[in-house]
Structure formats: C-alpha cells, structure tokens
Design a protein around this motif. Sequence first.
Motif, PDB file in Angstrom:
ATOM      1  N   ILE A   1       0.677  -1.051   0.016  1.00  0.00           N
ATOM      2  CA  ILE A   1       0.167  -0.014  -0.020  1.00  0.00           C
ATOM      3  C   ILE A   1       0.816   1.276  -0.136  1.00  0.00           C
ATOM      4  O   ILE A   1       0.653   2.307  -0.444  1.00  0.00           O
ATOM      5  CB  ILE A   1      -1.044  -0.009   1.319  1.00  0.00           C
ATOM      6  N   GLN A   2       1.938   1.143   0.571  1.00  0.00           N
ATOM      7  CA  GLN A   2       3.111   2.357   0.721  1.00  0.00           C
ATOM      8  C   GLN A   2       3.411   2.745  -0.683  1.00  0.00           C
ATOM      9  O   GLN A   2       3.431   3.948  -1.215  1.00  0.00           O
ATOM     10  CB  GLN A   2       4.263   2.020   1.515  1.00  0.00           C
ATOM     11  N   TYR A   3       3.818   1.587  -1.319  1.00  0.00           N
ATOM     12  CA  TYR A   3       4.515   2.128  -2.931  1.00  0.00           C
ATOM     13  C   TYR A   3       3.299   2.273  -3.775  1.00  0.00           C
ATOM     14  O   TYR A   3       3.400   2.973  -4.851  1.00  0.00           O
ATOM     15  CB  TYR A   3       5.389   0.541  -3.267  1.00  0.00           C
ATOM     16  N   HIS A   4       2.051   1.627  -3.455  1.00  0.00           N
ATOM     17  CA  HIS A   4       1.060   1.858  -4.384  1.00  0.00           C
ATOM     18  C   HIS A   4       0.522   3.563  -4.083  1.00  0.00           C
ATOM     19  O   HIS A   4       0.306   4.204  -5.241  1.00  0.00           O
ATOM     20  CB  HIS A   4      -0.310   1.147  -3.991  1.00  0.00           C
ATOM     21  N   LEU A   5       0.496   3.953  -3.104  1.00  0.00           N
ATOM     22  CA  LEU A   5       0.285   5.283  -2.870  1.00  0.00           C
ATOM     23  C   LEU A   5       1.311   6.246  -3.440  1.00  0.00           C
ATOM     24  O   LEU A   5       1.315   7.388  -3.865  1.00  0.00           O
ATOM     25  CB  LEU A   5      -0.057   5.635  -1.400  1.00  0.00           C
ATOM     26  N   ALA A   6       2.533   5.748  -3.196  1.00  0.00           N
ATOM     27  CA  ALA A   6       3.614   6.826  -3.685  1.00  0.00           C
ATOM     28  C   ALA A   6       3.601   6.935  -5.253  1.00  0.00           C
ATOM     29  O   ALA A   6       3.965   7.927  -5.735  1.00  0.00           O
ATOM     30  CB  ALA A   6       4.868   5.980  -3.171  1.00  0.00           C
ATOM     31  N   GLY A   7       2.866   6.008  -6.031  1.00  0.00           N
ATOM     32  CA  GLY A   7       2.729   6.019  -7.386  1.00  0.00           C
ATOM     33  C   GLY A   7       1.456   6.733  -7.567  1.00  0.00           C
ATOM     34  O   GLY A   7       1.536   7.202  -9.038  1.00  0.00           O
ATOM     35  N   THR A   8       0.901   7.615  -7.067  1.00  0.00           N
ATOM     36  CA  THR A   8      -0.360   8.185  -7.323  1.00  0.00           C
ATOM     37  C   THR A   8       0.001   9.529  -7.886  1.00  0.00           C
ATOM     38  O   THR A   8       1.136  10.220  -7.493  1.00  0.00           O
ATOM     39  CB  THR A   8      -1.433   8.165  -6.191  1.00  0.00           C
ATOM     40  N   LYS A   9      -0.869  10.152  -8.686  1.00  0.00           N
ATOM     41  CA  LYS A   9      -0.421  11.606  -9.174  1.00  0.00           C
ATOM     42  C   LYS A   9      -0.436  12.518  -8.067  1.00  0.00           C
ATOM     43  O   LYS A   9       0.402  13.375  -8.132  1.00  0.00           O
ATOM     44  CB  LYS A   9      -1.555  11.809 -10.256  1.00  0.00           C
ATOM     45  N   LYS A  10      -1.419  12.406  -7.005  1.00  0.00           N
ATOM     46  CA  LYS A  10      -1.241  13.647  -6.064  1.00  0.00           C
ATOM     47  C   LYS A  10       0.081  13.504  -5.293  1.00  0.00           C
ATOM     48  O   LYS A  10       0.576  14.667  -5.045  1.00  0.00           O
ATOM     49  CB  LYS A  10      -2.533  13.097  -5.123  1.00  0.00           C
ATOM     50  N   VAL A  11       0.550  12.260  -4.988  1.00  0.00           N
ATOM     51  CA  VAL A  11       1.790  12.036  -4.275  1.00  0.00           C
ATOM     52  C   VAL A  11       2.762  12.630  -5.151  1.00  0.00           C
ATOM     53  O   VAL A  11       3.763  13.321  -4.606  1.00  0.00           O
ATOM     54  CB  VAL A  11       2.036  10.868  -3.828  1.00  0.00           C
ATOM     55  N   GLN A  12       2.816  12.140  -6.317  1.00  0.00           N
ATOM     56  CA  GLN A  12       3.853  12.847  -7.332  1.00  0.00           C
ATOM     57  C   GLN A  12       3.768  14.254  -7.249  1.00  0.00           C
ATOM     58  O   GLN A  12       5.000  15.088  -7.336  1.00  0.00           O
ATOM     59  CB  GLN A  12       3.492  12.264  -8.753  1.00  0.00           C
ATOM     60  N   GLN A  13       2.697  15.045  -7.072  1.00  0.00           N
ATOM     61  CA  GLN A  13       2.460  16.353  -7.303  1.00  0.00           C
ATOM     62  C   GLN A  13       2.904  17.166  -6.153  1.00  0.00           C
ATOM     63  O   GLN A  13       3.798  18.163  -6.196  1.00  0.00           O
ATOM     64  CB  GLN A  13       0.927  16.778  -7.482  1.00  0.00           C
ATOM     65  N   GLU A  14       2.729  16.606  -4.979  1.00  0.00           N
ATOM     66  CA  GLU A  14       3.277  16.926  -3.644  1.00  0.00           C
ATOM     67  C   GLU A  14       4.750  16.804  -3.346  1.00  0.00           C
ATOM     68  O   GLU A  14       5.632  17.642  -2.859  1.00  0.00           O
ATOM     69  CB  GLU A  14       2.818  16.094  -2.307  1.00  0.00           C
ATOM     70  N   VAL A  15       5.503  15.767  -4.224  1.00  0.00           N
ATOM     71  CA  VAL A  15       6.938  15.575  -3.978  1.00  0.00           C
ATOM     72  C   VAL A  15       7.490  16.575  -4.872  1.00  0.00           C
ATOM     73  O   VAL A  15       8.699  16.974  -4.464  1.00  0.00           O
ATOM     74  CB  VAL A  15       7.217  14.053  -4.419  1.00  0.00           C
ATOM     75  N   ALA A  16       7.041  17.020  -5.899  1.00  0.00           N
ATOM     76  CA  ALA A  16       7.341  18.033  -6.790  1.00  0.00           C
ATOM     77  C   ALA A  16       7.386  19.471  -6.045  1.00  0.00           C
ATOM     78  O   ALA A  16       8.125  20.180  -6.397  1.00  0.00           O
ATOM     79  CB  ALA A  16       6.681  18.052  -8.245  1.00  0.00           C
ATOM     80  N   ARG A  17       6.907  19.670  -5.050  1.00  0.00           N
ATOM     81  CA  ARG A  17       6.907  20.835  -4.373  1.00  0.00           C
ATOM     82  C   ARG A  17       8.339  21.222  -3.608  1.00  0.00           C
ATOM     83  O   ARG A  17       9.011  20.455  -3.485  1.00  0.00           O
ATOM     84  CB  ARG A  17       5.869  20.958  -3.102  1.00  0.00           C
ATOM     85  N   LEU A  18       8.684  22.403  -3.966  1.00  0.00           N
ATOM     86  CA  LEU A  18       9.925  23.007  -3.385  1.00  0.00           C
ATOM     87  C   LEU A  18      10.347  22.540  -2.067  1.00  0.00           C
ATOM     88  O   LEU A  18       9.559  22.752  -1.093  1.00  0.00           O
ATOM     89  CB  LEU A  18      10.012  24.575  -3.449  1.00  0.00           C
ATOM     90  N   GLY A  19      11.276  21.814  -1.854  1.00  0.00           N
ATOM     91  CA  GLY A  19      11.824  21.379  -0.538  1.00  0.00           C
ATOM     92  C   GLY A  19      11.563  20.009  -0.153  1.00  0.00           C
ATOM     93  O   GLY A  19      12.088  19.861   1.048  1.00  0.00           O
ATOM     94  N   VAL A  20      10.349  19.485  -0.733  1.00  0.00           N
ATOM     95  CA  VAL A  20       9.938  18.141  -0.465  1.00  0.00           C
ATOM     96  C   VAL A  20      11.106  17.270  -0.710  1.00  0.00           C
ATOM     97  O   VAL A  20      11.302  16.201   0.336  1.00  0.00           O
ATOM     98  CB  VAL A  20       8.695  17.673  -0.878  1.00  0.00           C
ATOM     99  N   LEU A  21      11.621  17.082  -1.914  1.00  0.00           N
ATOM    100  CA  LEU A  21      12.556  15.964  -1.936  1.00  0.00           C
ATOM    101  C   LEU A  21      13.816  16.139  -1.091  1.00  0.00           C
ATOM    102  O   LEU A  21      14.445  15.112  -0.608  1.00  0.00           O
ATOM    103  CB  LEU A  21      13.274  16.417  -3.674  1.00  0.00           C
ATOM    104  N   GLN A  22      14.250  17.012  -0.403  1.00  0.00           N
ATOM    105  CA  GLN A  22      15.433  17.212   0.565  1.00  0.00           C
ATOM    106  C   GLN A  22      15.141  16.449   1.697  1.00  0.00           C
ATOM    107  O   GLN A  22      15.921  16.116   2.326  1.00  0.00           O
ATOM    108  CB  GLN A  22      15.591  18.838   0.657  1.00  0.00           C
ATOM    109  N   ARG A  23      13.874  16.250   2.044  1.00  0.00           N
ATOM    110  CA  ARG A  23      13.561  15.285   3.095  1.00  0.00           C
ATOM    111  C   ARG A  23      13.905  13.970   2.954  1.00  0.00           C
ATOM    112  O   ARG A  23      14.093  13.218   3.692  1.00  0.00           O
ATOM    113  CB  ARG A  23      11.945  15.189   3.244  1.00  0.00           C
ATOM    114  N   PHE A  24      14.234  13.379   1.609  1.00  0.00           N
ATOM    115  CA  PHE A  24      14.429  12.038   1.294  1.00  0.00           C
ATOM    116  C   PHE A  24      15.812  11.762   0.633  1.00  0.00           C
ATOM    117  O   PHE A  24      16.138  10.558   0.624  1.00  0.00           O
ATOM    118  CB  PHE A  24      13.457  11.498   0.477  1.00  0.00           C
ATOM    119  N   LEU A  25      16.267  12.906   0.150  1.00  0.00           N
ATOM    120  CA  LEU A  25      17.532  13.006  -0.599  1.00  0.00           C
ATOM    121  C   LEU A  25      18.613  13.739  -0.143  1.00  0.00           C
ATOM    122  O   LEU A  25      18.249  14.824   0.471  1.00  0.00           O
ATOM    123  CB  LEU A  25      17.488  13.155  -2.251  1.00  0.00           C
TER     124      LEU A  25
END
Length: 232
Positions: free
Chosen positions: A56-80
């Motif tokens: 379910i975690q990877y399922h949700l990670a692939g949804t359009k809404k999560v992709q849009q949120e990850v693209a927000r400024l500064g979000v990627l820096q939480r994981f990389l």
Amino acid sequence: MFWENFGNLSYSTIDGDEIAVVYFRAGYEPGQYHSEKEWEARLTIERSKAIKSPSIQYHLAGTKKVQQEVARLGVLQRFLLESEANLVGQLFTGLYSLDLGPEGDEVIKMAMENPDRFVLKPQREGGGNNMYGDEIKEFLEKVKDTPAREAYILMDKIRPPMQHNYLVRGGTEVKLSEVVSELGIFGVLIGNEKEIMINKFAGHMLRTKLSSANEGGVAAGFGALDSVFLFD
C-alpha cells in the motif's frame, strides 16, 4: 486458502504451502472494491508476511497526487541529499494542486485560460483517463467550486521531439507517420517501514504513439512497443 494471524502479522497457505508473493493485477482504483469484503481482503493481505507488489505504501507513492506533492519545492530534500534532490528535480515538469483554496483557484484560472498547455490527471492508472484541451476547460467549469476538483492534478504537457517511424498494430494500416516516444524505467524495490533491502534498475520499456494522439498506453491500444537506438 487459509489465513492464520500472529499479532499484527498473518500468513496465508494454499494446500499447506505459504504464499510468499501477492501481485495486484487489479485493485488500483476505488471502483474495483465493490464491497467491504474487498477492502477487508486488501487489509488482510497488507498485514500478512507476503511480499506485496505493490504494498500500500508503494501503491500510494505512485499516485498522481503524491507525485505532485513530492514536486513541491523542498520536499525532495526530506528524502535525498541536496545534490541528489537538485538532479532529480530537474526531471520534473510542472505539477499543480487543485485543492480548494487560493492556490488551487489560481491553478484553475491558469488552466482555463490556456488549456492546450496542460493535462488534467485523475488518480487512475492504465491510460484513457486524462483530459486535454477544451475538455479540461469544460470539466473545470463544472467542478471548480466543489471538492470534486481535489481528485485531480494539473500537469504541464510534455512535448517530446517528433520522429518519423512506422507503427505496426493489428487492424491499422502500416505507414510512415510522425511519432513521439516515452521511455519508462523499471525498478525493483523491496523494503519495510524501517529498511530498504533492494533498490535497483531492472530494465526499460519504450512506448511510441502518433504525435497527434494524446494517450499512449499500449494495452489501451493507443501506442506500440518500440526499441531504443543509441547514437552519438
């Protein structure tokens, strides 16, 4: 099939053999869960020791809404790392939220003024669900003041370079056409809430479609499988 529970985990057996992997061919949208029985089955599988493809975690990670949120400024820096986040961020096209509020209102205004620039995407997989051009404008006019708009995201339309090639598909004439391609990368990811055990590249797929076509899904009949040709 027999399920046995151990605290928060369970395992499943068929004829005495434990089920090690569960692959979801369906179950990617709410309409495929017709009653509480389907939701209960999904919960049971998620709680099991079996490897889920996807969990379910990877399922949700692939949804359009999560992709849009990850693209927000500064979000990627939480994981990389900062350097990694900057490189990955260069691959994103514009992704915009339609949530109720001033930000979403501005996005809807932008889309309605220039609908040919965008693609409107719901939380669905498999092709044939996106909206383009005047269809975007007509749909947003209907839902712009309702929570229904939050089920979608807006994305800048990607405009890849055109080439000339032949599409070989059943029931259609084979002729030289203007086409565009999309390269998809396969990966293998196995982990849990604490640790990632495997995360590696596992191949690729190139899909090609007519440049005039909006959708490109092969299974949906819009595109065709292609091969990569590398040159200097």
